[in-house]
Design a protein around this motif. Structure first.
Motif, PDB file in Angstrom:
ATOM      1  N   ASP A   1      -2.951 -10.066  -9.851  1.00  0.00           N
ATOM      2  CA  ASP A   1      -2.825  -9.637  -8.463  1.00  0.00           C
ATOM      3  C   ASP A   1      -2.485  -8.146  -8.388  1.00  0.00           C
ATOM      4  O   ASP A   1      -2.446  -7.459  -9.422  1.00  0.00           O
ATOM      5  CB  ASP A   1      -1.789 -10.494  -7.717  1.00  0.00           C
ATOM      6  CG  ASP A   1      -0.364 -10.279  -8.224  1.00  0.00           C
ATOM      7  OD1 ASP A   1      -0.128  -9.323  -8.990  1.00  0.00           O
ATOM      8  OD2 ASP A   1       0.520 -11.078  -7.842  1.00  0.00           O
ATOM      9  N   VAL A   2      -2.226  -7.638  -7.183  1.00  0.00           N
ATOM     10  CA  VAL A   2      -2.005  -6.207  -7.013  1.00  0.00           C
ATOM     11  C   VAL A   2      -0.784  -5.698  -7.775  1.00  0.00           C
ATOM     12  O   VAL A   2      -0.669  -4.504  -8.062  1.00  0.00           O
ATOM     13  CB  VAL A   2      -1.855  -5.836  -5.512  1.00  0.00           C
ATOM     14  CG1 VAL A   2      -3.178  -5.981  -4.795  1.00  0.00           C
ATOM     15  CG2 VAL A   2      -0.767  -6.675  -4.853  1.00  0.00           C
TER      16      VAL A   2
ATOM     17  N   CYS B   1      -8.814  -6.969  -1.895  1.00  0.00           N
ATOM     18  CA  CYS B   1      -8.751  -5.699  -1.181  1.00  0.00           C
ATOM     19  C   CYS B   1      -8.158  -4.621  -2.078  1.00  0.00           C
ATOM     20  O   CYS B   1      -7.135  -4.850  -2.730  1.00  0.00           O
ATOM     21  CB  CYS B   1      -7.893  -5.843   0.084  1.00  0.00           C
ATOM     22  SG  CYS B   1      -7.862  -4.375   1.127  1.00  0.00           S
ATOM     23  N   SER B   2      -8.797  -3.451  -2.091  1.00  0.00           N
ATOM     24  CA  SER B   2      -8.350  -2.351  -2.949  1.00  0.00           C
ATOM     25  C   SER B   2      -7.820  -1.166  -2.148  1.00  0.00           C
ATOM     26  O   SER B   2      -7.560  -0.112  -2.704  1.00  0.00           O
ATOM     27  CB  SER B   2      -9.513  -1.889  -3.832  1.00  0.00           C
ATOM     28  OG  SER B   2     -10.612  -1.499  -3.032  1.00  0.00           O
ATOM     29  N   THR B   3      -7.676  -1.309  -0.842  1.00  0.00           N
ATOM     30  CA  THR B   3      -7.213  -0.223   0.029  1.00  0.00           C
ATOM     31  C   THR B   3      -5.843  -0.581   0.600  1.00  0.00           C
ATOM     32  O   THR B   3      -5.360  -1.715   0.437  1.00  0.00           O
ATOM     33  CB  THR B   3      -8.200   0.008   1.188  1.00  0.00           C
ATOM     34  OG1 THR B   3      -8.115  -1.098   2.095  1.00  0.00           O
ATOM     35  CG2 THR B   3      -9.631   0.135   0.661  1.00  0.00           C
TER      36      THR B   3
ATOM     37  N   ALA C   1      -4.511  -3.927   2.189  1.00  0.00           N
ATOM     38  CA  ALA C   1      -3.926  -5.035   1.426  1.00  0.00           C
ATOM     39  C   ALA C   1      -2.482  -5.292   1.823  1.00  0.00           C
ATOM     40  O   ALA C   1      -2.000  -6.440   1.831  1.00  0.00           O
ATOM     41  CB  ALA C   1      -4.019  -4.734  -0.067  1.00  0.00           C
ATOM     42  N   ASN C   2      -1.749  -4.230   2.169  1.00  0.00           N
ATOM     43  CA  ASN C   2      -0.339  -4.383   2.526  1.00  0.00           C
ATOM     44  C   ASN C   2      -0.150  -5.273   3.756  1.00  0.00           C
ATOM     45  O   ASN C   2       0.858  -5.977   3.881  1.00  0.00           O
ATOM     46  CB  ASN C   2       0.294  -3.012   2.774  1.00  0.00           C
ATOM     47  CG  ASN C   2       0.339  -2.165   1.532  1.00  0.00           C
ATOM     48  OD1 ASN C   2       0.538  -2.688   0.425  1.00  0.00           O
ATOM     49  ND2 ASN C   2       0.141  -0.860   1.668  1.00  0.00           N
TER      50      ASN C   2
ATOM     51  N   VAL D   1      -2.986 -11.101  -3.130  1.00  0.00           N
ATOM     52  CA  VAL D   1      -4.062 -10.121  -3.003  1.00  0.00           C
ATOM     53  C   VAL D   1      -4.530  -9.695  -4.389  1.00  0.00           C
ATOM     54  O   VAL D   1      -3.715  -9.295  -5.237  1.00  0.00           O
ATOM     55  CB  VAL D   1      -3.609  -8.877  -2.211  1.00  0.00           C
ATOM     56  CG1 VAL D   1      -4.737  -7.840  -2.148  1.00  0.00           C
ATOM     57  CG2 VAL D   1      -3.170  -9.267  -0.802  1.00  0.00           C
TER      58      VAL D   1
ATOM     59  N   PRO E   1      -6.750  -6.915  -6.479  1.00  0.00           N
ATOM     60  CA  PRO E   1      -7.023  -5.504  -6.162  1.00  0.00           C
ATOM     61  C   PRO E   1      -8.458  -5.041  -6.387  1.00  0.00           C
ATOM     62  O   PRO E   1      -8.774  -3.900  -6.103  1.00  0.00           O
ATOM     63  CB  PRO E   1      -6.077  -4.772  -7.117  1.00  0.00           C
ATOM     64  CG  PRO E   1      -5.974  -5.681  -8.300  1.00  0.00           C
ATOM     65  CD  PRO E   1      -6.049  -7.081  -7.756  1.00  0.00           C
TER      66      PRO E   1
ATOM     67  N   LYS F   1      -9.094  -1.494  -7.807  1.00  0.00           N
ATOM     68  CA  LYS F   1      -7.841  -0.795  -8.129  1.00  0.00           C
ATOM     69  C   LYS F   1      -7.166  -1.396  -9.362  1.00  0.00           C
ATOM     70  O   LYS F   1      -7.138  -2.620  -9.531  1.00  0.00           O
ATOM     71  CB  LYS F   1      -6.889  -0.857  -6.939  1.00  0.00           C
ATOM     72  CG  LYS F   1      -5.616  -0.041  -7.128  1.00  0.00           C
ATOM     73  CD  LYS F   1      -4.707  -0.144  -5.925  1.00  0.00           C
ATOM     74  CE  LYS F   1      -3.437   0.669  -6.137  1.00  0.00           C
ATOM     75  NZ  LYS F   1      -2.661   0.195  -7.294  1.00  0.00           N
TER      76      LYS F   1
ATOM     77  N   PRO G   1      -4.148  -2.839 -11.193  1.00  0.00           N
ATOM     78  CA  PRO G   1      -2.914  -3.446 -10.688  1.00  0.00           C
ATOM     79  C   PRO G   1      -1.692  -2.569 -10.956  1.00  0.00           C
ATOM     80  O   PRO G   1      -1.630  -1.854 -11.961  1.00  0.00           O
ATOM     81  CB  PRO G   1      -2.827  -4.763 -11.462  1.00  0.00           C
ATOM     82  CG  PRO G   1      -4.233  -5.069 -11.866  1.00  0.00           C
ATOM     83  CD  PRO G   1      -4.869  -3.734 -12.113  1.00  0.00           C
TER      84      PRO G   1
ATOM     85  N   PHE H   1      -8.200   3.588 -10.499  1.00  0.00           N
ATOM     86  CA  PHE H   1      -9.231   2.606 -10.186  1.00  0.00           C
ATOM     87  C   PHE H   1     -10.162   2.398 -11.378  1.00  0.00           C
ATOM     88  O   PHE H   1     -10.451   3.336 -12.122  1.00  0.00           O
ATOM     89  CB  PHE H   1     -10.037   3.060  -8.968  1.00  0.00           C
ATOM     90  CG  PHE H   1      -9.209   3.171  -7.708  1.00  0.00           C
ATOM     91  CD1 PHE H   1      -9.177   2.122  -6.802  1.00  0.00           C
ATOM     92  CD2 PHE H   1      -8.459   4.308  -7.444  1.00  0.00           C
ATOM     93  CE1 PHE H   1      -8.417   2.216  -5.640  1.00  0.00           C
ATOM     94  CE2 PHE H   1      -7.693   4.405  -6.295  1.00  0.00           C
ATOM     95  CZ  PHE H   1      -7.668   3.361  -5.392  1.00  0.00           C
TER      96      PHE H   1
END
Length: 556
Positions: free
Chosen positions: A33-34, A126-128, A131-132, A141, A143, A146, A148, A154
């Motif tokens: 995840d992120v 989501c990579s932007t 995502a928050n 989420v 990434p 992106k 992690p 990236f």
């Protein structure tokens, strides 16, 4: 387990395909995840939901593709994923802290509650920073591009970065082929083609993306959108206009425009470029003389175009053959060559000069000539400058109406209230400070006293610019960019004749007497003098207010 992939989706990449295929084939348990933690979810993805944001926007730099084009590309892209995919339109709601919640609710509505996404049954990809918003709702989420963790790095370029890279590379290619630096137009007979072997541009894009972009000429379309200096990223001519005021004004003067231009409209294919909210087309379409005609309204401003489409849906146009196009008439042709019997524009050409510059205005004139059939007419109704516009005049301005009492703009609730508190002379000084400041224009004046009365010496065109704008205090910022007096009527005719137009003798320049009576008289007086330094009232000769508008009938 659902995979939710929100984004504008104007491009789809090979990296995205590989990432999704890996999740579908190998499951979610080992996916990071992120934060860099394994999901540890034993379930495999059962469907992918592509939430297409800004779905109601298209034909702009920020959103070049229409929803249907994005949907076709996504469906083609999804064939290899071997699980169902859903394309859900999410209309633009601006910057909102509740955008994630809105997206989830919109998906429910669009699927008639068949897809109800929760943090228990959905993983967000989501990579932007968006995502928050999903993390705050408790979603896991992934990434995607992106890496992690907190570091901003990236594995691959984001789709929007890929698009900007395409634009940059094609621009460089165009400049290499054309040393003047201008990009080929999307309607050119020989548009720039990207060879399929050009790995520098195509290697990162998914084949589904490449197919759609080639088939629909989208490479050429983004050339035009990104090279256009006239419109903003969201496709609007100016970001400082109050459209509520503007729309009301357009409707109020529609009857005047119609009565003034009606005798010169030729039936057949009739186009209204810069049609605003479609008011002129609405009135012409009611006339029985044009019952067999087809009408085409062209509007680049997104807000106005949406109003046109809504009016059509409401059944406000008597003629059923009314069509609206959201296209830029400066960068290229909006109608096929030799296809239009009548083209109408009103209060448009001065905006092209003001926001785009002389080269774009000349391009606009040439494009209209190309679009007309032989014998067709371009009806151009607009403001115009005086013939002797560089001449120096002496200007008296009233100052008794001031309610300002020395207060600064910061002491008012808004800038309009401040402007309304100023006398004609005080407002002129604000105008002198603001007028085309961003464009580098300097309005020079000097004050003299004759028999104890103060006059200001300046060029005739400068006082005409002020007179034409001094009362538009609710749209002041927008008006300060606009030049009305760049060409006189004779200069207009000469420029059109140099392209090939014949100017009808029924064309005319005139002074708007309502403006003179209601906004000029008692506020400003103009004088000329044979003396460079007049020192008595006899040295000053009253000078009539110059022309303000023109009706120009340019025939092919």
């Amino acid at each position: 387990m659902y995979l939710l992939l929100p984004g504008r989706h104007h491009l789809l990449t090979r990296y995205q395909k590989e990432y999704l295929l890996h999740l579908v084939k190998h499951g979610l348990s080992e996916a990071l995840d992120v934060f860099g933690n394994p999901l540890s979810i034993s379930k495999h993805p059962t469907a992918i939901i592509f939430a297409v944001t800004s779905a109601n926007h298209n034909n702009t730099r920020r959103n070049p593709l229409s929803l249907y084009q994005r949907a076709m590309m996504i469906q083609d892209f999804s064939r290899e994923l071997c699980i169902p995919s859903f394309v859900i339109p999410i209309d633009d709601v601006g910057q909102s802290p509740n955008f994630a919640s809105y997206t989830l609710k919109k998906i429910e509505v669009e699927t008639e509650l068949k897809l109800q996404l929760t943090k228990e049954n959905t993983i967000v990809l989501c990579s932007t920073p968006v995502a928050n918003l999903y993390l705050e709702l408790g979603f896991f989420v992934l990434p995607v591009e992106k890496v992690p963790g907190p570091k901003l790095s990236f594995y691959a370029k984001l789709p929007w970065e890929e698009l900007e890279d395409i634009v940059s590379k094609r621009k460089q290619e165009a400049e290499n082929k054309n040393p003047s630096g201008s990009l080929a137009q999307s309607n050119s007979d020989h548009p720039i083609q990207i060879p399929s072997s050009d790995e520098a541009i195509l290697k990162s894009l998914d084949p589904a993306c490449i197919r759609l972009w080639k088939d629909y000429g989208l490479f050429e379309k983004v050339d035009m959108l990104f090279s256009d200096t006239l419109i903003g990223d969201d496709g609007d001519l100016t970001e400082s206009r109050d459209y509520n005021t503007y729309v009301r004004e357009m409707d109020e003067i529609a009857e005047l425009k119609f009565q003034e231009t009606k005798p010169y409209v030729k039936p057949g294919r009739i186009g209204d470029i810069g049609c605003a909210v479609g008011s002129w087309i609405k009135l012409v379409g009611k006339d029985p003389n044009f019952a067999e005609s087809d009408f085409y309204g062209v509007e680049i401003a997104r807000h106005l175009y949406q109003i046109c489409e809504q009016r059509k849906e409401n059944g406000e146009f008597a003629n059923s053959n009314v069509f609206f196009l959201r296209k830029n008439a400066v960068s290229g042709l909006v109608f096929p060559r030799m296809s239009m019997n009548t083209i109408h524009t009103s209060s448009l050409t001065h905006e092209i000069e003001s926001y785009g510059g002389r080269s774009q205005l000349l391009s606009f004139l040439k494009n209209r000539y190309e679009e007309l059939v032989m014998g067709g007419v371009w009806i151009n109704r607009d403001v115009v400058g005086p013939e002797d516009k560089e001449r120096e005049v002496f200007v008296w301005m009233e100052e008794d109406s001031s309610r300002n009492h020395g207060r600064s703009p910061e002491e008012f609730s808004n800038f309009k209230e401040y402007l309304d508190s100023l006398s004609t002379k005080e407002r002129f000084f604000q105008f002198q400070q603001d007028f085309r400041k961003e464009e580098g224009y300097v309005l020079r004046t000097s004050a003299i006293y004759v028999d104890g009365i103060e006059y200001h010496r300046m060029k005739l065109k400068d006082i005409c610019e002020y007179l034409s704008k001094k009362d538009y205090t609710d749209n002041w910022d927008s008006e300060m960019h606009e030049s009305f007096c760049f060409w006189s009527f004779d200069e207009w005719k000469k420029n059109l004749e140099s392209i090939g137009f014949r100017i009808s003798p029924q064309s005319s320049e005139y002074r708007n007497q309502w403006l003179v009576k209601n906004r000029y008289e008692g506020k400003v007086k103009l004088f000329i003098s044979n003396s460079q330094n007049p020192n008595k009232s006899e040295d000053l000769v009253p000078f009539d207010f110059p022309v303000t508008h023109m009706l120009l009938l340019a025939e092919k």
